[in-house]
Design a protein around this motif. Structure first.
Motif, PDB file in Angstrom:
ATOM      1  N   ARG B  59       0.933  -1.095  -0.041  1.00 33.67           N
ATOM      2  CA  ARG B  59      -0.140   0.076  -0.056  1.00 33.67           C
ATOM      3  C   ARG B  59       0.925   1.394  -0.217  1.00 33.67           C
ATOM      4  NH1 ARG B  59      -2.890   0.948   4.483  1.00 33.67           N
ATOM      5  NH2 ARG B  59      -2.452  -1.269   5.183  1.00 33.67           N
ATOM      6  N   ALA B  60       1.848   1.158   0.889  1.00 35.08           N
ATOM      7  CA  ALA B  60       2.809   2.365   0.831  1.00 35.08           C
ATOM      8  C   ALA B  60       3.528   2.816  -0.667  1.00 35.08           C
ATOM      9  CB  ALA B  60       3.960   2.183   1.776  1.00 35.08           C
ATOM     10  N   PHE B  61       4.056   1.387  -1.257  1.00 38.12           N
ATOM     11  CA  PHE B  61       4.407   1.841  -2.733  1.00 38.12           C
ATOM     12  C   PHE B  61       3.334   2.395  -3.645  1.00 38.12           C
ATOM     13  CE2 PHE B  61       7.763  -1.553  -1.473  1.00 38.12           C
ATOM     14  CZ  PHE B  61       8.903  -0.606  -1.789  1.00 38.12           C
ATOM     15  N   LEU B  62       2.182   1.840  -3.558  1.00 40.33           N
ATOM     16  CA  LEU B  62       1.022   2.119  -4.428  1.00 40.33           C
ATOM     17  C   LEU B  62       0.627   3.507  -4.233  1.00 40.33           C
ATOM     18  CD1 LEU B  62      -0.220   0.992  -6.447  1.00 40.33           C
ATOM     19  CD2 LEU B  62      -2.023  -0.148  -4.965  1.00 40.33           C
ATOM     20  N   HIS B  63       0.457   3.907  -2.905  1.00 41.97           N
ATOM     21  CA  HIS B  63      -0.058   5.394  -2.671  1.00 41.97           C
ATOM     22  C   HIS B  63       1.174   6.501  -3.094  1.00 41.97           C
ATOM     23  CE1 HIS B  63      -3.079   4.139   0.498  1.00 41.97           C
ATOM     24  NE2 HIS B  63      -3.476   3.916  -0.548  1.00 41.97           N
ATOM     25  N   SER B  64       2.550   6.072  -2.438  1.00 37.81           N
ATOM     26  CA  SER B  64       3.502   7.168  -3.116  1.00 37.81           C
ATOM     27  C   SER B  64       3.273   7.392  -4.435  1.00 37.81           C
ATOM     28  CB  SER B  64       4.678   6.408  -2.526  1.00 37.81           C
ATOM     29  OG  SER B  64       5.247   5.459  -3.308  1.00 37.81           O
ATOM     30  N   ALA B  65       2.995   6.256  -5.338  1.00 38.71           N
ATOM     31  CA  ALA B  65       2.968   6.399  -6.740  1.00 38.71           C
ATOM     32  C   ALA B  65       1.866   7.311  -7.254  1.00 38.71           C
ATOM     33  CB  ALA B  65       3.315   5.014  -7.403  1.00 38.71           C
ATOM     34  N   GLN B  66       0.648   6.946  -6.584  1.00 33.90           N
ATOM     35  CA  GLN B  66      -0.655   7.574  -6.980  1.00 33.90           C
ATOM     36  C   GLN B  66      -0.486   9.042  -6.477  1.00 33.90           C
ATOM     37  OE1 GLN B  66      -3.036   4.876  -5.045  1.00 33.90           O
ATOM     38  NE2 GLN B  66      -3.604   3.802  -6.991  1.00 33.90           N
ATOM     39  N   ALA B  67       0.356   9.563  -5.624  1.00 33.56           N
ATOM     40  CA  ALA B  67       0.436  10.927  -5.131  1.00 33.56           C
ATOM     41  C   ALA B  67       1.180  11.664  -6.238  1.00 33.56           C
ATOM     42  CB  ALA B  67       1.283  10.933  -3.953  1.00 33.56           C
ATOM     43  N   ILE B  68       1.816  11.278  -7.178  1.00 36.98           N
ATOM     44  CA  ILE B  68       2.531  11.793  -8.199  1.00 36.98           C
ATOM     45  C   ILE B  68       1.531  12.394  -9.218  1.00 36.98           C
ATOM     46  CG2 ILE B  68       4.303  11.784  -9.927  1.00 36.98           C
ATOM     47  CD1 ILE B  68       5.506   9.405  -7.954  1.00 36.98           C
ATOM     48  N   PRO B  69       1.658  13.691  -9.521  1.00 36.08           N
ATOM     49  CA  PRO B  69       0.776  14.210 -10.605  1.00 36.08           C
ATOM     50  C   PRO B  69       0.738  13.406 -12.074  1.00 36.08           C
ATOM     51  CG  PRO B  69       1.862  15.976  -9.528  1.00 36.08           C
ATOM     52  CD  PRO B  69       2.328  15.013  -9.031  1.00 36.08           C
ATOM     53  N   PRO B  70      -0.367  12.978 -12.262  1.00 33.12           N
ATOM     54  CA  PRO B  70      -0.176  12.212 -13.609  1.00 33.12           C
ATOM     55  C   PRO B  70       0.157  12.801 -14.954  1.00 33.12           C
ATOM     56  CG  PRO B  70      -2.329  12.410 -12.910  1.00 33.12           C
ATOM     57  CD  PRO B  70      -1.629  13.176 -11.872  1.00 33.12           C
ATOM     58  N   ASN B  71      -0.148  14.155 -14.815  1.00 34.38           N
ATOM     59  CA  ASN B  71       0.027  15.076 -16.142  1.00 34.38           C
ATOM     60  C   ASN B  71       1.492  15.578 -16.148  1.00 34.38           C
ATOM     61  OD1 ASN B  71      -0.257  16.459 -13.737  1.00 34.38           O
ATOM     62  ND2 ASN B  71      -1.239  18.393 -14.976  1.00 34.38           N
ATOM     63  N   LEU B  72       2.387  15.220 -15.195  1.00 34.95           N
ATOM     64  CA  LEU B  72       4.009  15.529 -15.379  1.00 34.95           C
ATOM     65  C   LEU B  72       4.424  14.891 -16.622  1.00 34.95           C
ATOM     66  CD1 LEU B  72       5.686  15.040 -11.718  1.00 34.95           C
ATOM     67  CD2 LEU B  72       5.224  17.252 -12.958  1.00 34.95           C
ATOM     68  N   PRO B  73       5.300  15.584 -17.202  1.00 39.65           N
ATOM     69  CA  PRO B  73       6.037  15.068 -18.441  1.00 39.65           C
ATOM     70  C   PRO B  73       6.794  13.849 -18.068  1.00 39.65           C
ATOM     71  CG  PRO B  73       7.153  17.007 -17.810  1.00 39.65           C
ATOM     72  CD  PRO B  73       5.909  17.043 -16.823  1.00 39.65           C
ATOM     73  N   PRO B  74       6.867  12.823 -18.969  1.00 40.88           N
ATOM     74  CA  PRO B  74       7.578  11.500 -18.368  1.00 40.88           C
ATOM     75  C   PRO B  74       8.725  11.455 -17.940  1.00 40.88           C
ATOM     76  CG  PRO B  74       7.266  11.750 -20.834  1.00 40.88           C
ATOM     77  CD  PRO B  74       6.591  12.896 -20.396  1.00 40.88           C
ATOM     78  N   ASP B  75       9.740  12.360 -18.170  1.00 37.15           N
ATOM     79  CA  ASP B  75      10.959  12.222 -17.450  1.00 37.15           C
ATOM     80  C   ASP B  75      10.871  12.636 -15.936  1.00 37.15           C
ATOM     81  OD1 ASP B  75      10.253  14.718 -18.450  1.00 37.15           O
ATOM     82  OD2 ASP B  75      12.310  15.363 -19.223  1.00 37.15           O
ATOM     83  N   GLN B  76      10.122  13.833 -15.896  1.00 36.03           N
ATOM     84  CA  GLN B  76       9.978  14.075 -14.360  1.00 36.03           C
ATOM     85  C   GLN B  76       9.191  13.309 -13.683  1.00 36.03           C
ATOM     86  OE1 GLN B  76       8.830  18.270 -13.799  1.00 36.03           O
ATOM     87  NE2 GLN B  76       9.322  18.886 -15.918  1.00 36.03           N
TER      88      GLN B  76
END
Lengths: 191, 191
Positions: B59-76
């Motif tokens: 859950r910790a891994f998943l939540h930390s990934a989901q907290a990242i804005p999905p519209n960031l450019p792929p490198d960021q």
DNA sequence: CCTACCGATCGGTAGG
DNA sequence: CCTACCGATCGGTAGG
């Protein structure tokens, strides 16, 4: 004739699948159509089986590194080391899995011996990378981390490699070499 | 108040050090100055403890990934994913170790659930890398292998990371990002 | 949270 | 290689 090798091989498969502690002596025996007590004509203890597997894998890694001509240029040496490393894993996946996953369950005297063998083995990689940096073939920000990064990428292979899959050793070796060399900022294009 | 959390945390340390099967319920209780049977007021089974640890880490891994804005450019996005991944491991090394090392000892129904969560988590990385390739930011020979290579380098960290060592999260994240981006043939220099 | 206890299974031995 | 068996320890329960 060599019943002990049969026992070790079967144990290796079961240890890989279920783990050392979750595999009983009776499990190993049953898989060989034997009773648990019958194994003890060939082995002294369950721990001895683990030792045979782990020490055998450590020896396989070390020998494969020592078979590489030490006077090769560092880029070719690293390429050969990567190939040799992957070959040991692919050629005997259960042993490699047990080596990476279960070595810590050896008693301390023995696990220390494995750690030493492993350090020695890894020094071949460190040395090749170090020489490559000195000769300007590789460029890294942090040499120590570069070593850890490369070992990480190589050591996790046993977790996902599928012997039945499409990826054969030669292609695997090419892919690894390419990604690792790029991560080291390798200057020449054709390798 | 939350004795269950105490039990889980202590168990996580012991499971990391000795492995799940080599740690008895009595070992966990003893480390908390309790008798083995006393744990069962707070937990239903030893397996439940393992589940709490492994599922919590997933859950910790998943939540930390989901907290990242999905519209960031792929490198960021990839950079942020690497940072988040390392943060989860560094912030709770015992849990991460148990997650990577002992999840397979859950009964099949539960381990399958972990595998699903993990696939879902990894898809964030795959997606960022895929977008990066599409946009010409990354260049790889084999996208599938590139994913495996990157996960390997990240997942082995728990094996060697020393919380008492000199390497802090920010530096670790920079070093990983740099090596991974180079392995992906990242075109821009400043990231 | 403890004492007392359960059946099952563990690695391993004796003796043939 | 087997039968028979050992003491130790396992996860877990009953009852307070």
């Amino acid at each position: 004739m060599d019943r002990k090798a049969d026992i070790t091989q079967m144990a290796s498969q079961l240890f890989k699948e279920r783990g050392y502690h979750a595999t009983s002596v009776r499990d190993i025996a049953q898989a060989l159509n034997l009773k648990g007590s019958s194994l003890y004509s060939h082995i002294a203890s369950k721990e001895e089986i683990l030792w045979e597997i782990v020490e055998g894998a450590a020896r396989a890694f070390l020998h494969s590194a020592q078979a590489i001509p030490p006077n090769l240029p560092p880029d070719q040496k690293l390429k050969a080391l990567i190939h040799a490393h992957l070959n040991v894993i692919v050629a005997n996946l259960p042993d490699a899995s047990v080596f990476f996953h279960e070595w810590q369950f050896l008693p301390e005297t023995l696990s220390r011996e494995i750690t030493l063998k492993r350090d020695h083995y890894e020094s071949y990689f460190r040395q090749a990378i170090h020489e490559g940096i000195e000769q300007g073939l590789f460029q890294v920000q942090d040499e120590h981390f570069a070593n850890l990064f490369i070992f990480s990428s190589l050591n996790w292979l046993y977790q996902w490699y599928d012997p039945e899959g499409l990826l054969r050793l030669e292609q695997l070796s090419n892919l690894y070499t390419q990604m690792i060399f790029k991560s080291l900022n390798y200057q020449k294009l054709n390798h």
